[in-house]
Design a protein around this motif. Structure first.
Motif, PDB file in Angstrom:
ATOM      1  N   LEU A 113       0.809  -1.215   0.000  1.00 43.60           N
ATOM      2  CA  LEU A 113       0.000   0.000   0.000  1.00 43.60           C
ATOM      3  C   LEU A 113       0.845   1.268   0.000  1.00 43.60           C
ATOM      4  N   ALA A 114       2.141   1.124  -0.260  1.00 44.83           N
ATOM      5  CA  ALA A 114       3.006   2.313  -0.312  1.00 44.83           C
ATOM      6  C   ALA A 114       2.632   3.169  -1.514  1.00 44.83           C
ATOM      7  N   LEU A 115       2.617   4.491  -1.327  1.00 41.89           N
ATOM      8  CA  LEU A 115       2.248   5.428  -2.388  1.00 41.89           C
ATOM      9  C   LEU A 115       3.124   6.664  -2.278  1.00 41.89           C
ATOM     10  N   PRO A 116       4.100   6.836  -3.185  1.00 40.01           N
ATOM     11  CA  PRO A 116       4.971   8.021  -3.113  1.00 40.01           C
ATOM     12  C   PRO A 116       4.173   9.299  -3.315  1.00 40.01           C
ATOM     13  N   ASN A 117       4.547  10.334  -2.569  1.00 38.97           N
ATOM     14  CA  ASN A 117       3.889  11.631  -2.706  1.00 38.97           C
ATOM     15  C   ASN A 117       4.881  12.779  -2.846  1.00 38.97           C
ATOM     16  N   GLN A 118       6.168  12.457  -3.019  1.00 41.92           N
ATOM     17  CA  GLN A 118       7.186  13.481  -3.217  1.00 41.92           C
ATOM     18  C   GLN A 118       8.086  13.058  -4.366  1.00 41.92           C
ATOM     19  N   SER A 119       8.620  14.060  -5.080  1.00 42.65           N
ATOM     20  CA  SER A 119       9.401  13.764  -6.284  1.00 42.65           C
ATOM     21  C   SER A 119      10.684  13.014  -5.956  1.00 42.65           C
ATOM     22  N   GLN A 120      11.312  13.313  -4.815  1.00 43.70           N
ATOM     23  CA  GLN A 120      12.566  12.624  -4.497  1.00 43.70           C
ATOM     24  C   GLN A 120      12.351  11.152  -4.170  1.00 43.70           C
ATOM     25  N   LEU A 348      10.604  -3.655 -17.069  1.00 45.20           N
ATOM     26  CA  LEU A 348      11.192  -4.735 -16.271  1.00 45.20           C
ATOM     27  C   LEU A 348      11.107  -4.408 -14.787  1.00 45.20           C
ATOM     28  N   ALA A 349      11.287  -3.142 -14.412  1.00 43.81           N
ATOM     29  CA  ALA A 349      11.157  -2.752 -13.007  1.00 43.81           C
ATOM     30  C   ALA A 349       9.732  -2.985 -12.506  1.00 43.81           C
ATOM     31  N   ARG A 350       8.736  -2.769 -13.377  1.00 45.04           N
ATOM     32  CA  ARG A 350       7.354  -3.026 -12.972  1.00 45.04           C
ATOM     33  C   ARG A 350       7.115  -4.508 -12.716  1.00 45.04           C
ATOM     34  N   ILE A 351       7.623  -5.354 -13.599  1.00 42.59           N
ATOM     35  CA  ILE A 351       7.430  -6.798 -13.412  1.00 42.59           C
ATOM     36  C   ILE A 351       8.133  -7.280 -12.148  1.00 42.59           C
ATOM     37  N   LEU A 352       9.335  -6.762 -11.884  1.00 47.10           N
ATOM     38  CA  LEU A 352      10.105  -7.185 -10.710  1.00 47.10           C
ATOM     39  C   LEU A 352       9.649  -6.486  -9.443  1.00 47.10           C
ATOM     40  N   ASN A 353       8.817  -5.436  -9.575  1.00 45.13           N
ATOM     41  CA  ASN A 353       8.319  -4.690  -8.413  1.00 45.13           C
ATOM     42  C   ASN A 353       9.480  -4.207  -7.536  1.00 45.13           C
ATOM     43  N   LEU A 354      10.411  -3.509  -8.174  1.00 39.50           N
ATOM     44  CA  LEU A 354      11.594  -3.028  -7.479  1.00 39.50           C
ATOM     45  C   LEU A 354      11.265  -1.780  -6.670  1.00 39.50           C
ATOM     46  N   PRO A 355      12.149  -1.376  -5.757  1.00 36.93           N
ATOM     47  CA  PRO A 355      11.957  -0.102  -5.057  1.00 36.93           C
ATOM     48  C   PRO A 355      11.807   1.056  -6.033  1.00 36.93           C
ATOM     49  N   GLN A 356      11.135   2.114  -5.586  1.00 36.00           N
ATOM     50  CA  GLN A 356      10.762   3.197  -6.483  1.00 36.00           C
ATOM     51  C   GLN A 356      11.959   3.957  -7.039  1.00 36.00           C
ATOM     52  N   ASN A 357      13.105   3.888  -6.387  1.00 37.39           N
ATOM     53  CA  ASN A 357      14.271   4.658  -6.835  1.00 37.39           C
ATOM     54  C   ASN A 357      15.322   3.789  -7.527  1.00 37.39           C
ATOM     55  N   VAL A 358      14.939   2.596  -7.988  1.00 35.68           N
ATOM     56  CA  VAL A 358      15.874   1.667  -8.625  1.00 35.68           C
ATOM     57  C   VAL A 358      15.383   1.354 -10.028  1.00 35.68           C
ATOM     58  N   THR A 359      16.295   1.385 -10.986  1.00 29.87           N
ATOM     59  CA  THR A 359      16.009   0.986 -12.364  1.00 29.87           C
ATOM     60  C   THR A 359      16.960  -0.150 -12.745  1.00 29.87           C
ATOM     61  N   PRO A 360      16.451  -1.259 -13.245  1.00 25.87           N
ATOM     62  CA  PRO A 360      17.327  -2.396 -13.594  1.00 25.87           C
ATOM     63  C   PRO A 360      17.973  -2.198 -14.956  1.00 25.87           C
ATOM     64  N   THR A 361      19.138  -2.773 -15.113  1.00 27.57           N
ATOM     65  CA  THR A 361      19.812  -2.864 -16.406  1.00 27.57           C
ATOM     66  C   THR A 361      20.225  -4.315 -16.624  1.00 27.57           C
ATOM     67  N   ALA A 362      20.470  -4.671 -17.875  1.00 26.75           N
ATOM     68  CA  ALA A 362      20.843  -6.051 -18.221  1.00 26.75           C
ATOM     69  C   ALA A 362      22.355  -6.203 -18.142  1.00 26.75           C
ATOM     70  N   SER A 363      22.798  -7.142 -17.324  1.00 24.48           N
ATOM     71  CA  SER A 363      24.231  -7.407 -17.198  1.00 24.48           C
ATOM     72  C   SER A 363      24.686  -8.558 -18.090  1.00 24.48           C
ATOM     73  N   ASP A 364      23.766  -9.437 -18.501  1.00 26.79           N
ATOM     74  CA  ASP A 364      24.137 -10.543 -19.386  1.00 26.79           C
ATOM     75  C   ASP A 364      24.331 -10.047 -20.810  1.00 26.79           C
ATOM     76  N   ARG A 365      25.356 -10.586 -21.472  1.00 27.17           N
ATOM     77  CA  ARG A 365      25.585 -10.249 -22.871  1.00 27.17           C
ATOM     78  C   ARG A 365      24.575 -10.993 -23.734  1.00 27.17           C
ATOM     79  N   ILE A 366      24.040 -10.316 -24.739  1.00 25.44           N
ATOM     80  CA  ILE A 366      23.044 -10.950 -25.596  1.00 25.44           C
ATOM     81  C   ILE A 366      23.698 -12.062 -26.403  1.00 25.44           C
ATOM     82  N   GLU A 367      23.100 -13.240 -26.352  1.00 25.92           N
ATOM     83  CA  GLU A 367      23.622 -14.398 -27.064  1.00 25.92           C
ATOM     84  C   GLU A 367      22.523 -15.436 -27.200  1.00 25.92           C
TER      85      GLU A 367
END
Length: 619
Positions: A113-120, A348-367
């Motif tokens: 039920l967390a709901l951010p209300n500030q930009s930071q 991807l962040a939505r599917i993983l439901n990560l914290p609001q201040n985290v954005t995932p990146t791909a570390s595996d090389r495409i193959e």
């Protein structure tokens, strides 16, 4: 009814049946004894659950045509393969993770039920590289949809436990609101307006007839005192010995519980596939960004060289304009790739439901992940065996039959045994004609009773039969839905299998296109620098290289998506991993002549760029 039907059948077959009066009487008595025995056993566990249709009959009592194939012969039915009430089997699927690994243990999902209300609070502070394995682990622990499905399984389990309570008696304790405990006290006063000495005998007798307990003093007055305290309670017991609806109702709820567990497994499979596809798409967009960045660098070099040659007098203004036009195209494609990359990271962040201040990146090389080993036929058979969607339809058939039996139970006898016990105790007196009440007086009562009750709806206008037939028709409908789902599953497997073959061949052609286009571009640059080629040849070959690399990346992403989809469709994990390429530890050194910086296109002055490109019409 069965006896009458049998007699009619025998008459149709031109059979002569002769019974004596005694034999007919014994036959009818036997039928009555069997019916009474069936009524007794109807509410017991021996009747168990809805078994479905008899051998050779469907859910509506019609004969089932034998499905014969000229090559394969008779095909087994799903009931024979999976049973009339298949159980959920979580062992066919790797269980979901419940805790995060130490490397990513700080990426737990925020409160539901967390709901951010500030930009930071939503400002991105951490770009976290994740492997595909870590992404799937985060999804299994954090995804809210999977958590909701797990809770639905517990809800179904609670409903089953509540329904199982119908086998047990109910015991109720009740007390009166004023009698547990209670204390009453008060006084009563009556004045009849004249003294008892002056009152006539007729009036005294009249009042005596109205209230024989009334005692007036010599002044025509009466008063009484009340003071009591005590308690009372009542206990009731109710136990249904025979309940024709109990067993089918429990069977229906138990099948609902199995369906809930199957739905959880289906959701887990789908989310794993969704996570993998989102991760592969992010890998593709990351590669596109690198490809278009290299294209922009090459275009910058061409613009620089063209301008230098123009100043030296060995090139024309047309060459410079063509190079600048290609640079603009490459910058636009790079901007589009950066947009796609940012959007896919947040997806991807939505599917993983990560914290609001985290954005995932791909570390595996495409193959390429590997090669699918099972054949098409093995994949189809595995899909029919492991897909929980088919099990759920079979459970729908069982639920419909259980509900049909429950409706038929409405017109069958119910037998209850019940009892109650009551207790009360009271101290004191009420309305005594003296100043003090004798609190030593005690009134205590205790009674109990036990009894049995029979309820039987003899006629309901055919309602129970109609509702039961409706449920049988629903079961019949589910059979055809099963056939439709079976055909859809086969089509999905076949489509993925053929797509995988397509992408495997495209990998060969697209990789060849990358190699040949790179070499053609290298030769075009050398010819242009030697003065025997044109700027247009360089630009065209550069565009071919960029497009070939993008096509190759898209083909790898599509191949991996299809491979992951086949694993989800069939429940198999028979993938032969590719041998990784033997790459050097350090990246190749960059040529300072071609390694030019790429700056982001400004987005703060779109109106100024529009004014610069506006050309007024000629008069």
């Amino acid at each position: 009814m069965r006896l009458k039907s049998w007699l009619l059948a025998c008459n149709k077959a031109n059979r002569t049946i002769k019974f004596s009066a005694k034999e007919l009487n014994e036959l009818v008595k036997g039928r009555l004894r069997s019916s009474l025995l069936a009524l007794v056993l109807m509410g017991s566990p021996l009747t168990a659950f809805a078994e479905g249709e008899p051998e050779g009959m469907d859910w509506l009592g019609d004969s089932v045509p034998v499905d014969l194939d000229p090559i394969q012969g008779s095909l087994p039915t799903a009931i024979q393969e999976k049973g009339p009430r298949p159980k959920s089997d979580p062992s066919v699927l790797k269980p979901a993770a419940t805790t995060l690994s130490p490397e990513i243990d700080r990426l737990y999902a925020p409160a539901p039920l967390a709901l951010p209300n500030q930009s930071q609070q939503v400002s991105i502070e951490d770009f976290r590289p994740l492997s595909l394995t870590e992404a799937i682990e985060l999804m299994e622990v954090n995804n809210p949809l999977l958590e909701a499905e797990a809770i639905r399984v517990e809800e179904a389990k609670s409903r089953l436990r509540a329904q199982l309570s119908s086998w047990y008696p109910t015991l109720n304790l009740s007390t009166s609101r004023l009698n547990f405990p209670s204390r009453n006290f008060g006084s009563s006063y009556r004045n009849y307006g004249k003294s008892a000495a002056n009152e006539s005998t007729a009036n005294k007798n009249a009042r005596k007839e109205q209230d024989p307990s009334l005692q007036l003093d010599r002044f025509g007055e009466w008063w009484g005192q009340t003071q009591t305290y005590g308690a009372s309670a009542n206990v009731t017991l109710d136990w249904r010995l025979i309940d024709p609806k109990r067993v089918p109702d429990i069977a229906a709820v138990r099948d609902d519980y199995e369906k809930a567990k199957n739905t959880y497994l289906i959701t887990l499979r789908d989310l794993r596939l969704t996570t993998a596809i989102a991760y592969f798409a992010l890998q593709g967009f990351d590669t596109d960004v690198l490809t278009f960045t290299a294209a922009v660098q090459a275009s910058l070099v061409q613009v620089r060289d063209s301008r230098a040659k123009l100043q030296a007098g060995v090139s024309t203004k047309l060459d410079v304009l063509e190079a600048e036009t290609q640079l603009a195209r490459d910058q636009a494609q790079l901007t589009d790739a950066l947009r796609n990359q940012s959007q896919q990271r947040r997806e991807l962040a939505r599917i993983l439901n990560l914290p609001q201040n985290v954005t995932p990146t791909a570390s595996d090389r495409i193959e390429v992940l590997g090669v699918w080993q099972p054949s098409l036929e093995e994949s189809i058979v595995a899909a029919n065996k492991f897909r929980e969607e088919l099990d759920n339809i079979i459970l729908d058939i069982s639920i419909a039959n259980s509900r049909a039996n429950s409706f038929l139970g409405d017109v069958q006898p119910f037998l209850n045994i019940a009892g109650d016990a009551g207790w009360s105790q009271l101290f004191g007196q009420s309305n005594v004609e003296r100043e003090y009440v004798n609190m030593g007086m005690v009134a205590q009562d205790f009674d109990q009773s036990i009894y049995m009750g029979l309820t039987w709806t003899l006629f309901d206008g055919g309602r129970a039969q109609a509702l039961a037939r409706e449920q049988r028709q629903i079961a019949k409908e589910s059979e055809y839905l099963f056939a439709e789902e079976r055909n859809s599953i086969r089509l999905e497997v076949e489509d993925d299998f053929y797509d995988l073959q397509l992408y495997a061949r495209n990998l060969i052609t697209s990789s060849r296109a990358v190699i040949s286009s790179r070499e053609a571009y290298r030769l075009a640059v050398l010819r242009f620098q030697a003065g025997v080629g044109t700027q247009r040849n360089v630009i065209d070959n550069q565009r071919d290289v960029t497009q070939a690399e993008v096509n190759y990346t898209d083909t790898i992403v599509a191949y991996n998506d299809t491979l992951a989809s086949l694993r989800r469709r069939t429940g198999l994990d028979l993938v032969a991993r590719c041998i990784p390429a033997d790459l050097p530890t350090d990246p190749p050194e960059k040529d300072p002549f071609t390694d030019v910086p790429v700056f982001a296109t400004p987005i703060t002055e779109p109106c100024a760029f529009q004014r610069a490109t506006f050309v007024p019409t000629a008069d």
